[in-house]
Design a protein around this motif. Structure first.
Motif, short mmCIF file in Angstrom:
data_model
loop_
_atom_site.label_atom_id
_atom_site.label_comp_id
_atom_site.label_asym_id
_atom_site.label_seq_id
_atom_site.Cartn_x
_atom_site.Cartn_y
_atom_site.Cartn_z
N LYS A 138 16.78 -23.67 -58.58
CA LYS A 138 15.84 -23.16 -59.59
C LYS A 138 16.48 -23.36 -60.96
CE LYS A 138 14.20 -19.68 -56.43
NZ LYS A 138 14.24 -18.28 -56.04
N THR A 139 15.67 -23.47 -61.98
CA THR A 139 16.16 -23.64 -63.34
C THR A 139 17.14 -22.53 -63.70
OG1 THR A 139 14.10 -24.71 -63.95
CG2 THR A 139 15.47 -23.92 -65.75
N ARG A 193 22.59 -23.44 -67.63
CA ARG A 193 22.57 -24.26 -68.82
C ARG A 193 22.93 -23.43 -70.05
NH1 ARG A 193 23.09 -28.68 -66.22
NH2 ARG A 193 21.24 -29.61 -65.37
#
Length: 177
Positions: free
Chosen positions: A6-7, A12
């Motif tokens: 999943k993102t 990030r």
């Protein structure tokens, strides 16, 4: 079992963290790129590889721009960029700042990308040209070196966004060794 991440699992950087993070000493110069989608793609690739800056020249579109945003998906907010009408003045400025000026173009005596060396200690400015005409001859004449992506099919070029992806990934990989 292999599952797609999943993102939220990708860990990030935020835009602020990205702005503060160390970047590779690579500046991308876009010389008269017609398509905002191509420009946005270069922003997105430059963000993914943590490139220091993009300089947009001539007719190249600048943010904010709907086409750029469509393919950059927000990378136009993380990557430092500037606009300058004349590519030649950008080249002269970057050279005075210690950058090696490298055209990405098919020219006589070009260096194949596979043979191009770059380290983290190098400062490299990569010039990508117009989708139809390529890098202007007067800009090629100002380059310290020109690199070419080896190709093996019937077509003689890649799309600018594909070329940028290939070249930036290869050089960033070499610099991170």
């Amino acid at each position: 079992m292999t599952r797609k991440l999943k993102t939220s699992e990708l860990e990030r950087l935020s835009i602020n963290e990205f702005k503060e993070a160390e970047k590779l000493p690579v500046t991308v110069v876009l010389d008269n790129i017609r398509s905002g989608n191509n420009v946005g793609s270069v922003f997105r690739t430059s963000d993914a590889l943590r490139i220091e800056k993009i300089i947009l020249c001539g007719i190249t579109a600048t943010p904010p721009n709907k086409e750029i945003h469509k393919t950059a998906i927000g990378a136009e907010k993380s990557i430092d960029w500037e606009y300058c009408k004349g590519t030649d003045e950008v080249v002269k400025k970057l050279r005075s700042e210690g950058y090696k000026i490298v055209g990405v173009e098919q020219v006589a005596n070009s260096t194949l990308l596979t043979d191009f060396n770059a380290t983290k200690e190098d400062k490299v400015a990569l010039i990508f040209g117009n989708e139809v005409k390529g890098v202007q001859q007067r800009i090629i004449d100002l380059c310290d070196e020109n690199i070419e992506i080896p190709q093996y099919g019937t077509k003689h070029s890649f799309n600018i966004s594909v070329s940028a992806g290939i070249v930036l990934w290869d050089i960033s990989n070499k610099m991170r060794r």
